[in-house]
Design a protein around this motif. Structure first.
Motif, PDB file in Angstrom:
ATOM      1  N   ARG A  96      -8.370   1.611   0.181  1.00 25.46           N
ATOM      2  CA  ARG A  96      -8.760   1.340  -1.217  1.00 25.46           C
ATOM      3  C   ARG A  96      -8.524  -0.125  -1.568  1.00 25.46           C
ATOM      4  N   ALA A 107       3.008   2.037   5.881  1.00 26.58           N
ATOM      5  CA  ALA A 107       1.734   2.720   5.658  1.00 26.58           C
ATOM      6  C   ALA A 107       1.151   3.201   6.973  1.00 26.58           C
ATOM      7  N   THR A 108       0.391   4.283   6.908  1.00 26.86           N
ATOM      8  CA  THR A 108      -0.334   4.788   8.071  1.00 26.86           C
ATOM      9  C   THR A 108      -1.820   4.500   7.865  1.00 26.86           C
ATOM     10  N   TYR A 109      -2.417   3.717   8.764  1.00 30.19           N
ATOM     11  CA  TYR A 109      -3.814   3.328   8.591  1.00 30.19           C
ATOM     12  C   TYR A 109      -4.371   2.824   9.914  1.00 30.19           C
ATOM     13  N   ALA A 167       0.832  -1.207   0.000  1.00 32.59           N
ATOM     14  CA  ALA A 167       0.000   0.000   0.000  1.00 32.59           C
ATOM     15  C   ALA A 167       0.871   1.263   0.000  1.00 32.59           C
ATOM     16  N   HIS A 168       0.253   2.398  -0.252  1.00 28.56           N
ATOM     17  CA  HIS A 168       0.958   3.682  -0.229  1.00 28.56           C
ATOM     18  C   HIS A 168       1.642   3.876   1.126  1.00 28.56           C
ATOM     19  N   ASN A 195       3.915  -3.865   3.420  1.00 31.63           N
ATOM     20  CA  ASN A 195       4.853  -2.815   3.009  1.00 31.63           C
ATOM     21  C   ASN A 195       6.269  -3.105   3.486  1.00 31.63           C
ATOM     22  N   SER A 211      -1.893   2.682  -3.987  1.00 34.07           N
ATOM     23  CA  SER A 211      -3.229   2.739  -3.378  1.00 34.07           C
ATOM     24  C   SER A 211      -3.152   2.661  -1.858  1.00 34.07           C
ATOM     25  N   THR A 212      -4.117   3.309  -1.205  1.00 30.98           N
ATOM     26  CA  THR A 212      -4.171   3.264   0.253  1.00 30.98           C
ATOM     27  C   THR A 212      -4.649   1.895   0.723  1.00 30.98           C
TER      28      THR A 212
END
Length: 234
Positions: free
Chosen positions: A17, A40-42, A7-8, A34, A13-14
């Protein structure tokens, strides 16, 4: 079945997404794999609730040598549900399969990487999953694609011979690169892996996440006291 995604900012894409598209395609979960230098931050809980799909926190460690990889495994093992090693060199492939704290040796046949009988037996002994990376079959052409197919068939033969643990992934870096399980199953049939083999490799990500979460929860003996993930009971 689960797919493992970049992911980003490791991809385009996030996580959200990816999760939405994966849910639409019938996946039960996504593993956020990742690389450790592009995290990634989520919010996995929020995404799970919004899209009704499991989100597994993971990391794929990219290192120059086994010593660097070893330090990173120690840093991430307690915080990430799934820990993988970015393979593709003889030294890193060997390091990964000899570590019980490593869950997955990612794309071991890329670059100068190879998997032989010795490495496969070590993977069996330590419970390290060997990855069948389908990204090159999907996104390369010509001679490079032919070489990728040959390496996957070689890996399949040796995994079958030793009944070694494995996972399958198309390694999407964008939700547009996600493929539904039935598409990957059909691809497996075309390239000699079989649909059932691909299904089992996709499902293994979920089984691995479930096992590691259970181990993590059981490692909390009582409030304030935690047994290490690989520490034996007295």
């Amino acid at each position: 079945m689960y797919e493992a995604v970049h992911a980003h900012p490791d991809g385009q894409s996030t996580v959200a997404r990816f999760a939405k598209t994966a849910a639409d395609y019938g996946y039960e979960g996504v593993v956020v794999r990742n690389h450790d230098d592009a995290r990634a931050t989520y919010d996995p809980e929020r995404i799970r609730e919004e899209y009704g799909i499991d989100v597994v926190e993971g990391v794929e460690i990219r290192a120059d040598d086994p010593q660097q990889a070893s330090g990173s495994v120690g840093n991430y093992r307690t915080s990430e549900t799934i820990v993988g090693i970015h393979g593709g060199t003889t030294a890193l492939n060997r390091f990964a399969v000899e570590q019980a704290k490593v869950d997955v040796l990612a794309h071991p046949m890329t670059g100068n990487g190879d998997v032989n009988h010795v490495l496969t037996k070590a993977a069996v002994e330590n419970g390290v999953r060997l990855e069948f990376d389908l990204s090159g079959v999907l996104r390369e052409s010509g001679g490079r694609r032919v070489r990728i197919l040959q390496s996957l068939r070689k890996l399949r033969e040796i995994v079958d011979h030793y009944d070694a643990p494995y996972v399958v992934s198309a390694e999407p870096t964008s939700h547009l690169e996600l493929r539904a399980p039935r598409e990957l199953r059909a691809l497996g049939e075309r390239i000699g892996l079989s649909g059932a083999f691909v299904d089992d490799g996709l499902a293994e990500w979920g089984r691995l996440a479930e096992r590691n979460r259970r181990v993590d929860s059981e490692s909390f003996i009582e409030p304030g006291v935690q047994r290490g993930r690989y520490e034996e009971e007295p």
